[in-house]
Design an enzyme around this catalytic site. Structure first.
Site, PDB file in Angstrom:
ATOM      1  N   GLU A  27       0.824  -1.217   0.000  1.00 27.89           N
ATOM      2  CA  GLU A  27       0.000   0.000   0.000  1.00 27.89           C
ATOM      3  C   GLU A  27       0.862   1.272   0.000  1.00 27.89           C
ATOM      4  OE1 GLU A  27      -2.791  -0.662   3.202  1.00 27.89           O
ATOM      5  OE2 GLU A  27      -4.180  -1.706   1.861  1.00 27.89           O
ATOM      6  N   GLY A  97      -7.606 -15.842  -0.245  1.00 27.94           N
ATOM      7  CA  GLY A  97      -8.273 -14.583   0.123  1.00 27.94           C
ATOM      8  C   GLY A  97      -9.779 -14.761   0.195  1.00 27.94           C
ATOM      9  N   TYR A 131     -15.654  -7.036  -4.435  1.00 30.94           N
ATOM     10  CA  TYR A 131     -16.565  -6.693  -3.335  1.00 30.94           C
ATOM     11  C   TYR A 131     -17.972  -6.415  -3.863  1.00 30.94           C
ATOM     12  CZ  TYR A 131     -12.244  -6.042  -0.609  1.00 30.94           C
ATOM     13  OH  TYR A 131     -11.041  -6.221   0.012  1.00 30.94           O
TER      14      TYR A 131
END
Lengths: 175, 175
Positions: A27, A97, A131
């Site tokens: 990130e 994940g 998502y």
């Protein structure tokens, strides 16, 4: 396939911190992690744990984790916040994940929470698409606001020593 | 000036719910509040309270409140999330909102948390300006993601009954 998802234990915290550090690097904030293994053990495994984890093991090695905790919506009531879901970069594309995501959401249903919430970086399009496809929505009209420990100390020093009706020293902790 | 800021008690929850409803209307979501007074009393005053409040009284009447709880940053450790800070519309401009804000931030310093966080609607420019002036920053590259109770149930029904390595029924609650 030898993927196991299980609840996190104290002994997993060194591996959890390694994953946190790897995500911070991804990130673009490699120096942002100040939390230590001792912090994680104290804060996650006391009588009032501040978080819970699920751990992913692949062929006996810890390769992923999800860290979450309760929040409270004044509109909905008890919710779960998914703070981090991390899979080691070299172990992606095996469905690890998704297995962690599914586990957290299944847990949330069992806990009867009224919502699950998390944040995503706006440039992380593959994650956003995943998502949305699973039924989540992006609230793009809300902005996150943060005050750092340093600026917090500065601000509180700058305000009057007596808050209206309540001396600073009268504020007591419930913890 | 007869403003008093104090910690919230069970008996304050009906007034707190009125303030929550007023804010939901201001935020253009008048029907979004499903929480009840009983929920607030149970969730805020059990052995493991999910939130704390500060209450503002003006001439003996409850005219504002701040509701907050702990969160956990995997980078920083323990933080405070300010979920709502509400002042009755007819009682604004008396400094009541700032008194509540100052009280929460002072409490955060005493609790030695590493950050305070909250969200703001992107069209609420006066609030954003006030927050920035006090030392907070806006993280505009993060997006909030939410999955509602309804979509959560749908998603969990849609996934396989056995999550890799962990049967759904093996997930147990820590609460």
């Amino acid at each position: 396939m030898s993927i196991v998802i299980r609840e996190g234990k104290k002994e997993d915290m060194p591996a959890v911190l390694n994953l946190i550090q790897e995500l911070a690097t991804f990130e673009r904030e490699p120096n942002a992690v100040v939390v230590t293994v001792d912090d994680l053990v104290r804060d996650g495994f006391s009588d009032y744990p501040l978080f819970q984890t699920f751990i992913a093991e692949y062929e006996g090695e810890i390769v992923g984790m999800a860290l979450f905790y309760n929040r409270y919506s004044t509109w909905k009531g008890k919710t779960i916040h998914l703070e981090d879901l991390i899979v080691k970069e070299s172990k992606r594309q095996f469905g690890i994940g998704k297995a962690l995501y599914d586990t957290v959401l299944t847990y949330a249903v069992k806990e009867k929470v009224r919502r699950v919430e998390w944040v995503v970086l706006d440039w992380n399009t593959p994650a956003i698409d995943f998502y949305i496809k699973s039924g989540a929505r992006i609230l793009s009209d809300w902005e996150t606001v943060q005050m750092s420990e340093e600026n917090l100390a500065k601000y509180v020093k700058s305000i009057s020593n007596e808050i209206v009706g309540l001396k600073k020293t009268q504020l007591r902790s419930n913890h």
